[in-house]
Design a protein around this motif. Structure first.
Motif, PDB file in Angstrom:
ATOM      1  N   LEU A 133      61.970  16.164  42.294  1.00 54.04           N
ATOM      2  CA  LEU A 133      60.534  16.228  42.556  1.00 54.04           C
ATOM      3  C   LEU A 133      59.821  14.973  42.047  1.00 54.04           C
ATOM      4  O   LEU A 133      58.894  14.467  42.691  1.00 54.04           O
ATOM      5  CB  LEU A 133      59.938  17.473  41.895  1.00 54.04           C
ATOM      6  N   TRP A 134      60.236  14.474  40.888  1.00 52.30           N
ATOM      7  CA  TRP A 134      59.635  13.253  40.348  1.00 52.30           C
ATOM      8  C   TRP A 134      59.895  12.075  41.278  1.00 52.30           C
ATOM      9  O   TRP A 134      58.993  11.277  41.565  1.00 52.30           O
ATOM     10  CB  TRP A 134      60.196  12.977  38.952  1.00 52.30           C
ATOM     11  N   CYS A 175      61.545  22.056  50.013  1.00 51.62           N
ATOM     12  CA  CYS A 175      61.378  22.426  48.611  1.00 51.62           C
ATOM     13  C   CYS A 175      60.017  23.082  48.406  1.00 51.62           C
ATOM     14  O   CYS A 175      58.979  22.413  48.518  1.00 51.62           O
ATOM     15  CB  CYS A 175      61.510  21.194  47.697  1.00 51.62           C
ATOM     16  N   VAL A 177      57.712  23.895  46.004  1.00 50.80           N
ATOM     17  CA  VAL A 177      57.519  23.420  44.634  1.00 50.80           C
ATOM     18  C   VAL A 177      57.088  24.575  43.734  1.00 50.80           C
ATOM     19  O   VAL A 177      57.602  24.755  42.626  1.00 50.80           O
ATOM     20  CB  VAL A 177      56.490  22.277  44.592  1.00 50.80           C
ATOM     21  N   THR A 219      66.162  19.616  39.423  1.00 53.14           N
ATOM     22  CA  THR A 219      64.991  19.812  40.268  1.00 53.14           C
ATOM     23  C   THR A 219      63.866  18.865  39.871  1.00 53.14           C
ATOM     24  O   THR A 219      63.208  18.269  40.733  1.00 53.14           O
ATOM     25  CB  THR A 219      64.512  21.272  40.167  1.00 53.14           C
ATOM     26  N   ASN A 273      60.040  26.878  42.875  1.00 53.20           N
ATOM     27  CA  ASN A 273      60.987  26.262  41.952  1.00 53.20           C
ATOM     28  C   ASN A 273      60.453  26.228  40.527  1.00 53.20           C
ATOM     29  O   ASN A 273      61.185  26.489  39.572  1.00 53.20           O
ATOM     30  CB  ASN A 273      61.336  24.850  42.425  1.00 53.20           C
ATOM     31  N   CYS A 329      60.379  12.189  44.435  1.00 49.62           N
ATOM     32  CA  CYS A 329      59.618  12.370  45.674  1.00 49.62           C
ATOM     33  C   CYS A 329      58.127  12.136  45.475  1.00 49.62           C
ATOM     34  O   CYS A 329      57.383  12.014  46.450  1.00 49.62           O
ATOM     35  CB  CYS A 329      59.826  13.779  46.220  1.00 49.62           C
ATOM     36  N   TYR A 384      57.398  20.165  49.797  1.00 52.63           N
ATOM     37  CA  TYR A 384      57.910  18.839  50.130  1.00 52.63           C
ATOM     38  C   TYR A 384      59.114  18.978  51.051  1.00 52.63           C
ATOM     39  O   TYR A 384      60.021  19.750  50.745  1.00 52.63           O
ATOM     40  CB  TYR A 384      58.318  18.056  48.883  1.00 52.63           C
ATOM     41  N   TRP A 438      53.453  22.838  36.736  1.00 50.88           N
ATOM     42  CA  TRP A 438      54.211  21.588  36.659  1.00 50.88           C
ATOM     43  C   TRP A 438      54.158  21.019  35.244  1.00 50.88           C
ATOM     44  O   TRP A 438      55.181  20.601  34.689  1.00 50.88           O
ATOM     45  CB  TRP A 438      53.636  20.615  37.668  1.00 50.88           C
ATOM     46  N   VAL A 473      55.857  14.289  44.064  1.00 48.41           N
ATOM     47  CA  VAL A 473      55.015  15.447  44.381  1.00 48.41           C
ATOM     48  C   VAL A 473      53.784  15.515  43.474  1.00 48.41           C
ATOM     49  O   VAL A 473      52.848  16.264  43.760  1.00 48.41           O
ATOM     50  CB  VAL A 473      55.807  16.769  44.276  1.00 48.41           C
ATOM     51  N   ASN A 474      53.792  14.738  42.385  1.00 49.05           N
ATOM     52  CA  ASN A 474      52.653  14.738  41.459  1.00 49.05           C
ATOM     53  C   ASN A 474      51.666  13.624  41.753  1.00 49.05           C
ATOM     54  O   ASN A 474      50.739  13.405  40.961  1.00 49.05           O
ATOM     55  CB  ASN A 474      53.163  14.598  40.026  1.00 49.05           C
ATOM     56  N   TYR A 504      67.691  21.639  44.283  1.00 46.64           N
ATOM     57  CA  TYR A 504      66.556  22.535  44.071  1.00 46.64           C
ATOM     58  C   TYR A 504      66.844  23.831  44.816  1.00 46.64           C
ATOM     59  O   TYR A 504      67.771  23.912  45.637  1.00 46.64           O
ATOM     60  CB  TYR A 504      65.246  21.915  44.563  1.00 46.64           C
TER      61      TYR A 504
END
Length: 446
Positions: A317-318, A291, A293, A313, A296, A320, A332, A370, A322-323, A277
């Motif tokens: 993020l998925w 990161c 978010v 990326t 990015n 981790c 993050y 997102w 983040v959603n 990322y």
């Protein structure tokens, strides 16, 4: 005192969003999206004032102390709200879009700075935020938002009226490239994260700088100044190359213009190997590997980041989460007390504790990006499901349903910010509209 009542009820809006066709979703989920779309339009209308868009509904929020500045037309919030509602044919909203830019540009400072906000009651402009620090990104959002508004309407009269002011604003921005490296040198806490410690070369701001140059070149082209437009296009291309070589660490020698030179001081100080990322912030003496978010997502939505890197990326993020519990956390991982990146002012008003506000809080306006990010990657059904998750987040409220809150706690998902935030609702509308188009048909517009 200026009247700030909401506009009169509008006729039923033209529906540009048809979730009933999303067969991967349940009937209840499709109904939720349909209701959310109409509620979002209603929320945007609640932010209409005689001077343009407010940041949050003035009749649904009690403001006191430092919150008094919410009774303002904000450059950042207002420009984003105008940009993300540009497809709507609601006449009150269309008027508020223009009023927002008129209010802000008419209060431009002598040095070219566009105010961070203009008070609705007094008409007084404010050029600085917390600690007296200028708001850099506000000026860039005005440039970007105004150009997209003119393009969408195929009417450049607004740009023509303010051509001299817009040039002064671009000159003011360019002066922040103090060493002629191509990127802007950003003071600490001088953008939307105005209580957070990123500075110097900041990912989010450099994305907007690239986009401002690109948009301004198009503005000059439409005003018949092709030679100057070409200069700005050339500058944007240079910034693009500098941007990727700065924020995407790699061990690969790359001279194709996408990754920049193969070995720089920046590469040496990172010691990160190959990135997944874009890193959040870089200075000559330090960097943040966290990161960002928002930055990015913006980089891909503006065309700065290619599909291959954006997919890397997304997978990071998925993984981790983040959603979760709602889309999405803005940072993050969050900064913890005792971390070298911690600042003592993160405890001001208890805003930037871990998983709060700019420090890993959930922001629906970023959640909308997102959803669009996933859709543009080609994951249509997943984007629809993430839109449902965003709708459920926006449906929550402290006082009433469909608050379209400003931000939510990063762990509990509960709303903690202002109710009926304009850009939260506008972001939901824009995400709905993006999902109606094929990814290949969507231009790189923020």
């Amino acid at each position: 005192m200026e009247e700030t009542t909401s506009p009169s009820p509008s006729p039923s809006p033209r529906i540009l969003f048809r979730p009933e066709e999303y067969r991967a979703l349940s009937g209840d989920e499709r109904s939720l999206l349909a209701e959310g779309y109409l509620r979002a339009i209603e929320t945007v209308r609640k932010n209409i004032t005689p001077k343009g868009f407010s940041a949050c509904s003035l009749e649904d929020n009690t403001v006191y102390g430092t919150d008094a500045n919410y009774r303002s037309v904000w450059a950042r919030d207002g420009a984003i709200t105008a940009l993300w509602t540009v497809d709507l044919e609601d006449e009150d909203i269309r008027k508020a879009q223009v009023d927002t830019f008129e209010t802000l540009l008419s209060h431009q400072a002598a040095n070219g700075q566009i105010p961070a906000n203009v008070n609705i009651d007094t008409g007084l402009p404010e050029y600085a935020g917390v600690g007296g620090i200028a708001s850099i990104d506000s000026v860039m959002w005005v440039i970007v938002g105004l150009v997209h508004l003119c393009e969408a309407r195929q009417d450049w009269s607004l740009a023509s009226r303010h051509a001299a002011r817009l040039q002064k604003a671009m000159d003011w921005l360019a002066a922040h490239d103090s060493n002629n490296c191509g990127l802007l040198e950003i003071p600490e806490a001088s953008d939307w994260a105005d209580l957070f410690g990123f500075s110097y070369h900041v990912l989010y701001d450099e994305v907007l700088w690239y986009r401002s140059l690109d948009c301004y070149s198009r503005l000059l082209h439409h005003l018949g100044e092709e030679e100057r437009a070409a200069d700005y296009r050339k500058h944007a291309a240079f910034v693009r190359t500098k941007f990727l070589s700065t924020f995407w660490p790699t061990t690969r020698a790359d001279t194709d213009g996408e990754g920049g030179p193969g070995h720089t001081f920046t590469d040496t100080q990172y010691e990160l190997g190959d990135a997944r990322y874009l890193v959040a912030q870089v200075s000559p003496f330090s960097y943040s590997w966290r990161c960002d978010v928002c930055g990015n997502l913006l980089a891909f939505l503006t065309g700065l980041l290619d599909h291959e890197r954006a997919l890397m990326t997304f997978r990071f993020l998925w993984g981790c989460g983040v959603n979760d519990p709602g889309p999405v956390k803005n940072l993050y991982p969050p900064v913890q007390a005792g971390d070298p990146e911690w600042r003592s002012y993160y405890t001001v008003n208890l805003l930037n504790l871990p998983n709060h506000y700019h420090n890993g809080g959930i922001w629906p306006f970023i959640g909308s990006m997102w959803v669009r990010f996933i859709h543009r990657l080609g994951f249509d059904e997943l984007a629809q499901r993430e839109l449902v998750k965003l709708a459920r987040t926006c449906q929550l409220g402290m006082s009433f349903p469909w608050e379209f809150n400003e931000w939510h706690h990063g762990v509990t998902g509960r709303p903690m910010g202002k109710a009926r935030q304009a850009w939260s609702a506008a972001g939901f509308i824009r995400a709905c509209h993006d999902l109606e188009a094929l990814p290949s048909d969507i231009s790189h517009a923020i």
